[in-house]
Design a protein around this motif. Structure first.
Motif, PDB file in Angstrom:
ATOM      1  N   ILE A  98       0.766  -1.329   0.004  1.00 31.69           N
ATOM      2  CA  ILE A  98      -0.223  -0.121   0.025  1.00 31.69           C
ATOM      3  C   ILE A  98       0.871   1.319   0.201  1.00 31.69           C
ATOM      4  N   ASP A  99       2.153   1.190   0.427  1.00 29.87           N
ATOM      5  CA  ASP A  99       2.944   2.368   0.435  1.00 29.87           C
ATOM      6  C   ASP A  99       3.702   2.531  -0.897  1.00 29.87           C
ATOM      7  N   GLY A 100       3.484   1.680  -1.857  1.00 32.75           N
ATOM      8  CA  GLY A 100       4.179   1.587  -3.152  1.00 32.75           C
ATOM      9  C   GLY A 100       5.366   0.894  -3.310  1.00 32.75           C
ATOM     10  N   SER A 101       5.854   0.164  -2.318  1.00 31.97           N
ATOM     11  CA  SER A 101       7.036  -0.366  -2.379  1.00 31.97           C
ATOM     12  C   SER A 101       6.895  -1.903  -2.812  1.00 31.97           C
ATOM     13  N   GLY A 102       5.979  -2.366  -3.509  1.00 36.90           N
ATOM     14  CA  GLY A 102       5.644  -3.501  -3.736  1.00 36.90           C
ATOM     15  C   GLY A 102       6.335  -3.659  -5.021  1.00 36.90           C
ATOM     16  N   TYR A 103       5.752  -5.173  -5.780  1.00 39.25           N
ATOM     17  CA  TYR A 103       6.178  -5.157  -7.142  1.00 39.25           C
ATOM     18  C   TYR A 103       5.040  -5.963  -7.716  1.00 39.25           C
ATOM     19  N   PRO A 104       4.740  -5.928  -9.203  1.00 35.72           N
ATOM     20  CA  PRO A 104       5.878  -5.505 -10.357  1.00 35.72           C
ATOM     21  C   PRO A 104       5.852  -4.305 -10.641  1.00 35.72           C
ATOM     22  N   LYS A 105       4.583  -3.683 -10.137  1.00 36.98           N
ATOM     23  CA  LYS A 105       4.516  -2.051 -10.908  1.00 36.98           C
ATOM     24  C   LYS A 105       4.559  -1.023  -9.843  1.00 36.98           C
ATOM     25  N   GLY A 106       4.637  -1.396  -8.325  1.00 34.18           N
ATOM     26  CA  GLY A 106       4.833  -0.339  -7.549  1.00 34.18           C
ATOM     27  C   GLY A 106       3.522   0.462  -7.092  1.00 34.18           C
ATOM     28  N   LEU A 107       2.421  -0.313  -7.427  1.00 36.72           N
ATOM     29  CA  LEU A 107       1.146   0.330  -7.109  1.00 36.72           C
ATOM     30  C   LEU A 107       1.071   0.962  -5.651  1.00 36.72           C
ATOM     31  N   LYS A 108       0.051   1.487  -5.444  1.00 37.66           N
ATOM     32  CA  LYS A 108      -0.002   2.264  -4.385  1.00 37.66           C
ATOM     33  C   LYS A 108      -1.395   2.664  -3.796  1.00 37.66           C
ATOM     34  N   GLY A 109      -2.063   2.149  -2.571  1.00 35.74           N
ATOM     35  CA  GLY A 109      -3.187   2.232  -1.886  1.00 35.74           C
ATOM     36  C   GLY A 109      -4.170   1.563  -2.845  1.00 35.74           C
ATOM     37  N   ASP A 110      -5.221   2.520  -2.903  1.00 36.29           N
ATOM     38  CA  ASP A 110      -6.334   1.926  -3.988  1.00 36.29           C
ATOM     39  C   ASP A 110      -6.264   1.899  -5.223  1.00 36.29           C
ATOM     40  N   ASP A 111      -4.929   2.175  -5.823  1.00 36.42           N
ATOM     41  CA  ASP A 111      -4.512   1.632  -7.211  1.00 36.42           C
ATOM     42  C   ASP A 111      -4.528   0.210  -7.271  1.00 36.42           C
ATOM     43  N   ILE A 112      -4.291  -0.295  -6.162  1.00 39.31           N
ATOM     44  CA  ILE A 112      -4.106  -1.920  -6.140  1.00 39.31           C
ATOM     45  C   ILE A 112      -5.551  -2.605  -6.026  1.00 39.31           C
ATOM     46  N   PRO A 113      -5.772  -3.332  -7.298  1.00 41.60           N
ATOM     47  CA  PRO A 113      -7.193  -3.815  -7.097  1.00 41.60           C
ATOM     48  C   PRO A 113      -7.445  -4.444  -5.953  1.00 41.60           C
TER      49      PRO A 113
END
Length: 405
Positions: free
Chosen positions: A295-310
């Motif tokens: 949720i903080d954008g540090s993940g992978y593969p696209k670095g999505l953050k918060g509500d941008d993650i399905p």
């Protein structure tokens, strides 16, 4: 002599040929039924999870609000429905007043919404119970023999619709399992782990469904497809996937590709099985590709953050992490549920969706029930499990460094 083969007779059920959801098809059938039985004010469908003895609302059509959204219960605890299952016969209650004072939540809700009679038909596929169809009326004593015969036919049609839906799901899941076997992929995160995390995912989805516009059908779809989250791991070399130690930075980069590989595998499978137009393609792909986004954008593969993650990926992430924490792994022993809950609270500040974590932790008793039903095989230890028995407990920070995600 010319033969006239024109036919102006309309196909009254042609709407069922369209690419609609099961809920939309049930709503259409309700309109058809109302032309012949105008006293039918609700049609409801539940599906049965035999492994957990669980009934879950799936689709409905009514003249008002849904009386049973996101509802589930044990079949054995619903005594009247359990009797239908044992006898294999429909149940007619022409006056629901006989159930007044009933303790079951679904009985109370049906009565509260003004339904006064009910006809219930069990659904079967290959002699296995798949669920129930409910016909409810706001009138008492309105079901007659002629209408029951007609409703039996409609119930069989609904049963076929549900069977088609379940067969598509089982075909896809079977194909993915076969692919895993052919690739010699033997990651122990299959079997009981997948059964548990799928049901953990459903617990979360059920409780947040109203906030995210998910109906019962989509909640059940998350349960169906949550186990496909790591299908991309069949492309990861065995020396990485089975490594009983921390991955090197280079190995971790390879491991991270299982997310994008997973989406490509699913898209290919859907196309090869002529399911590429399924409304679930996007959901399954999102689960596979984005369940490691943070949720903080540090993940992978696209670095999505918060509500941008399905939302489906956020749900599955919580379920997967919790089961990983509470399961024995090569790099750690199993954590207790309370230890895992404490860790989820920490992860909700940067990694996991805090709302998903909060609703999950409200279901501690149901979580324990799922864990009791779907236990790991203790007598068949893999090398990784044997190593885990001799390993010492590790810190949370070390867990996220060692866990082959």
């Amino acid at each position: 002599m010319a033969i006239n083969i024109d036919c102006d007779h309309p196909d009254l059920l042609n709407e069922l040929n369209r690419k609609n959801t099961v809920s939309e098809k049930i709503t259409f059938l309700h309109r058809v039924v109302h032309q012949h039985c105008d006293f039918i004010h609700r049609i409801g469908v539940t599906v049965y999870d035999a492994k957990a003895d669980s009934l879950k609302t799936f689709a409905h059509s009514s003249d008002g609000n849904n009386p049973l959204p996101y509802y589930q219960c044990r079949l054995r605890e619903a005594k009247s429905l359990y009797r239908i299952y044992l006898e294999g016969k429909p149940r007619l209650i022409n006056d629901l007043a006989v159930l007044d004072g009933g303790s079951r939540e679904h009985t109370k809700r049906i009565n509260h919404h003004g339904y006064r009679s009910s006809y219930t038909v069990p659904m079967y596929q290959d002699e296995r119970l798949t669920g129930f169809v409910f016909f409810n009326s706001r009138f008492s004593d309105c079901f007659q023999e002629g209408s029951l015969a007609y409703l039996d036919m409609i119930a069989r049609l609904i049963s076929l619709l549900i069977s088609v839906e379940l067969n598509q799901v089982n075909t896809l899941r079977g194909a993915l399992k076969t692919a895993a076997c052919l690739s010699s992929h033997k990651d122990p995160e299959t079997g009981a782990h997948l059964e548990r995390m799928a049901r953990f995912s459903r617990l979360i989805a059920n409780d947040i469904a109203a906030d995210f516009g998910l109906n019962d059908e989509l909640v059940e779809a998350i349960f169906w497809f949550a186990p496909m989250h790591d299908v991309g791991k069949i492309t990861i070399p065995d020396h990485i996937i089975r490594k009983p130690a921390a991955l090197t930075p280079e190995e971790f980069e390879v491991m991270k590709t299982h997310t994008t590989h997973g989406r490509r595998i699913i898209n290919t499978m859907m196309e090869n099985f002529n399911l590429d137009d399924s409304r679930f393609v996007t959901m399954i792909g999102n689960i596979a590709e984005f369940h490691h986004e943070n949720i903080d954008g540090s993940g992978y593969p696209k670095g999505l953050k918060g509500d941008d993650i399905p939302i489906e990926a956020r749900i599955v992430a919580v379920a997967d992490v919790f089961d990983a924490l509470t399961s024995q792994r090569a790099y750690k022993p199993a954590w207790s549920n309370e230890e895992a809950f404490a860790e989820l609270r920490k992860l909700a500040t940067w990694k996991l969706d805090p709302k998903c974590v909060a609703v999950f932790m409200k279901n501690k008793e149901k979580i324990r029930e799922i864990q009791e039903i779907f236990q790991d095989e203790q007598n068949q230890k893999t090398p990784r499990q044997a190593l885990a028995e001799s390993s010492r407990a590790i810190s949370a920070d070390s867990f996220w460094m060692l866990a082959p995600q």
